[in-house]
Write a protein that holds these residues in place. Structure first.
Motif, PDB file in Angstrom:
ATOM      1  N   ASP A 252      49.286 -58.925 -32.197  1.00  0.00           N
ATOM      2  CA  ASP A 252      50.703 -58.915 -32.573  1.00  0.00           C
ATOM      3  C   ASP A 252      50.971 -57.675 -33.416  1.00  0.00           C
ATOM      4  N   PHE A 253      51.835 -56.789 -32.892  1.00  0.00           N
ATOM      5  CA  PHE A 253      52.098 -55.513 -33.553  1.00  0.00           C
ATOM      6  C   PHE A 253      53.284 -55.568 -34.507  1.00  0.00           C
ATOM      7  N   SER A 254      53.733 -56.766 -34.886  1.00  0.00           N
ATOM      8  CA  SER A 254      54.869 -56.855 -35.805  1.00  0.00           C
ATOM      9  C   SER A 254      54.446 -56.672 -37.254  1.00  0.00           C
ATOM     10  N   ALA A 255      53.144 -56.542 -37.508  1.00  0.00           N
ATOM     11  CA  ALA A 255      52.638 -56.311 -38.862  1.00  0.00           C
ATOM     12  C   ALA A 255      51.706 -55.100 -38.835  1.00  0.00           C
ATOM     13  N   THR A 256      51.429 -54.559 -40.039  1.00  0.00           N
ATOM     14  CA  THR A 256      50.486 -53.458 -40.156  1.00  0.00           C
ATOM     15  C   THR A 256      49.386 -53.897 -41.105  1.00  0.00           C
TER      16      THR A 256
ATOM     17  N   PRO B 215      47.954 -54.581 -37.111  1.00  0.00           N
ATOM     18  CA  PRO B 215      48.275 -55.643 -36.150  1.00  0.00           C
ATOM     19  C   PRO B 215      47.403 -56.883 -36.375  1.00  0.00           C
TER      20      PRO B 215
END
Length: 109
Positions: free
Chosen positions: A60-64, A66
């Motif tokens: 999930d790339f909505s956070a850093t 991922p």
């Protein structure tokens, strides 16, 4: 044009498959693949793991950075079982090849 035919199966498809003759399934799928090769439209194709529930993962790339979680989805209604990459002249040709695939009830491309 390149098209990816993604084989998906529901629980209905899994149950129908259990009642089928395995050798017949392999033969029919082999014939389909040979037709794709003979026509010069098959670029790639493979089956995927049956055990996606325990070996699959999601990035999930909505956070850093991922986030990585186990399993393919939150709720499983359809599983990806394999794919074919075709190079054809039109969407219509890709549809015609998809319709020839020897899949049964509960399966989708």
């Amino acid at each position: 044009m390149k098209y990816m035919l993604i084989m998906r199966a529901t629980q209905e498809a899994k149950e129908a498959y259990e009642g089928m003759d395995f050798n017949e399934v392999i033969t029919r799928m082999g014939q389909y693949n040979e037709q794709l090769v003979s026509a010069g439209v098959l670029l790639a194709g493979e089956g995927l793991s049956d055990d996606i529930e325990t070996t699959g993962f999601v990035v999930d790339f909505s956070a850093t950075p991922p986030a990585v979680t186990d399993g393919p989805y939150g709720e499983i209604h359809e599983l990806f079982n394999g794919f074919w990459m075709l190079e054809v002249s039109s969407k219509e040709e890709a549809v015609e090849w998809a319709k020839r695939c020897p899949l049964g009830p509960g399966s989708k491309l």
